[in-house]
Design a protein around this motif. Structure first.
Motif, PDB file in Angstrom:
ATOM      1  N   ALA A  12      71.863  45.236  31.015  1.00 30.08           N
ATOM      2  CA  ALA A  12      73.000  44.740  31.381  1.00 30.08           C
ATOM      3  C   ALA A  12      73.767  46.113  31.450  1.00 30.08           C
ATOM      4  N   LEU A  13      73.813  47.034  30.509  1.00 30.78           N
ATOM      5  CA  LEU A  13      74.298  48.157  30.403  1.00 30.78           C
ATOM      6  C   LEU A  13      74.035  49.191  31.337  1.00 30.78           C
ATOM      7  N   THR A  32      69.235  52.650  36.773  1.00 35.82           N
ATOM      8  CA  THR A  32      67.997  51.470  37.211  1.00 35.82           C
ATOM      9  C   THR A  32      67.481  51.408  35.783  1.00 35.82           C
ATOM     10  N   TYR A  33      67.439  50.198  35.639  1.00 32.91           N
ATOM     11  CA  TYR A  33      66.644  49.878  34.249  1.00 32.91           C
ATOM     12  C   TYR A  33      65.529  50.052  34.452  1.00 32.91           C
ATOM     13  N   GLY A  48      66.825  53.823  31.051  1.00 35.83           N
ATOM     14  CA  GLY A  48      67.056  53.806  32.590  1.00 35.83           C
ATOM     15  C   GLY A  48      67.291  55.159  33.203  1.00 35.83           C
ATOM     16  N   HIS A  49      67.233  55.213  34.465  1.00 39.48           N
ATOM     17  CA  HIS A  49      67.566  56.303  35.222  1.00 39.48           C
ATOM     18  C   HIS A  49      68.590  56.458  36.258  1.00 39.48           C
ATOM     19  N   SER A  50      69.188  57.646  36.680  1.00 39.01           N
ATOM     20  CA  SER A  50      69.877  57.559  37.944  1.00 39.01           C
ATOM     21  C   SER A  50      69.115  58.363  39.017  1.00 39.01           C
ATOM     22  N   VAL A  74      69.508  57.250  30.700  1.00 42.89           N
ATOM     23  CA  VAL A  74      70.364  56.533  29.749  1.00 42.89           C
ATOM     24  C   VAL A  74      69.859  55.904  28.633  1.00 42.89           C
ATOM     25  N   TYR A  75      70.591  56.051  27.602  1.00 47.42           N
ATOM     26  CA  TYR A  75      69.869  55.548  26.348  1.00 47.42           C
ATOM     27  C   TYR A  75      70.909  54.453  25.690  1.00 47.42           C
TER      28      TYR A  75
END
Ligand SMILES: C[S@@+](CC[C@H](N)C(=O)[O-])C[C@H]1O[C@@H](n2cnc3c(N)ncnc32)[C@H](O)[C@@H]1O
Length: 281
Positions: A171-172, A179-180, A191-193, A199-200
């Motif tokens: 969700a975050l 992208t999760y 996830g990554h963009s 992202v952590y």
């Protein structure tokens, strides 16, 4: 423009009925124009047969009138009590976009098959002939997840027990535009963009030492957004990290740290012990 007989009235614009296209909406809608319950039942029966009829459908002509008055082609029409899907079917045939919401099973028994027929050009009933509908278009179908928040026995908002750490991280990721895609091997990659931006998500409060260690692991070639409940460090102290608190609208309504809430986002995937496993708020 009319200025009054003597030219001394407040100027007003006069528009003659003969110059107006269409009809001004009228509050009396006779069934000859907008149909009736029997008509709508017959429409449904022609689509699904007598045994699968829906109890309270509306006639397509009635919804057609409503949408004629209230919308233009391309507009978005919402029906959050979709029933047998009349609104969506009519909106679709009239070139409007639509969103329908339905909690009952007739979503599967009626709405989806009905709209499929509309799209395939296999629904000759209702307003099809009147609007010259031949088929086309498409739709997407989503099942809503349970609410992220629920009330505990003391009336406090907490993360729904049906949610696990992975779902919160997902969700975050969505909230932050990532992208999760949790890594099996790197605990801080949820996830990554891009190929180098990650992202952590953790419910832990991160200290300077922990952030420094994260920063070292991320290295100079990559960047990381660290989402945590709190941090004890200067947010701009790490060139490759952006450190942010989990958005208040998620966090402020949640109670953290109760034994039975079993929300341990930092365990996703396994977190090494030196980062303070179990350091939950
Ligand atoms: C009277 S029917 C709508 C009939 C529809 N206009 C038609 O032509 O078929 C109302 C529908 O709203 C659905 N409904 C009721 N409460 C709902 C909710 N909270 N969320 C989504 N759908 C709901 C019911 O299951 C029912 O199918």
């Amino acid at each position: 423009m009319y200025f009054g007989k003597n030219g001394d009235a407040v100027p007003s614009r006069i528009q003659y009925l003969r110059d107006i296209e269409g009809v001004v909406p009228w509050t009396w809608w006779p069934h000859e124009e907008v149909g009736h319950t029997d008509e709508s039942k017959r429409e449904i029966q022609s689509l699904f047969g007598k045994s699968d009829a829906f109890d309270t459908p509306k006639p397509e002509r009635l919804i057609n009138r409503v949408l004629q008055i209230a919308t233009n082609p391309g507009d978005l029409v919402l029906d959050s009590f979709a029933g047998s899907g009349t609104t969506g079917a009519v909106a679709h045939k009239m070139g409007r976009r639509w969103i329908m919401v339905e909690l009952g099973e007739h979503c599967h028994t009626h709405i989806i098959p009905r709209l499929q027929k509309v799209i395939d050009g296999d629904d000759p009933g209702g307003i099809t002939e009147a609007v010259g509908w031949k088929g086309g278009g498409g739709f997407r179908y989503y099942r809503l997840a349970p609410s992220l928040l629920e009330k505990d026995k003391w009336g406090n908002w907490v993360i729904n027990h049906g949610y696990n750490a992975a779902m919160l991280a997902e969700a975050l990721c969505k909230l932050e535009g990532f992208t999760y895609a949790p890594s099996d091997t790197v605990y801080w990659q949820h996830g990554h963009s891009t190929e180098r931006d990650f992202v952590y998500v953790t419910t832990a409060s991160l200290t300077h030492e922990q952030l420094q260690q994260l920063s070292d692991e991320v290295g100079p070639e990559r960047t990381l957004l660290a989402l945590c409940t709190a941090f004890r460090a200067r947010a701009d102290a790490y060139p490759n990290l952006t450190v942010k608190k989990i958005p208040k609208q998620v966090l402020s309504r949640c109670e953290w740290g109760h034994d039975d809430y079993s929300l341990q986002v930092e365990n996703l995937p396994q977190k090494p012990p030196e980062l303070g496993q179990g350091d939950l708020f």
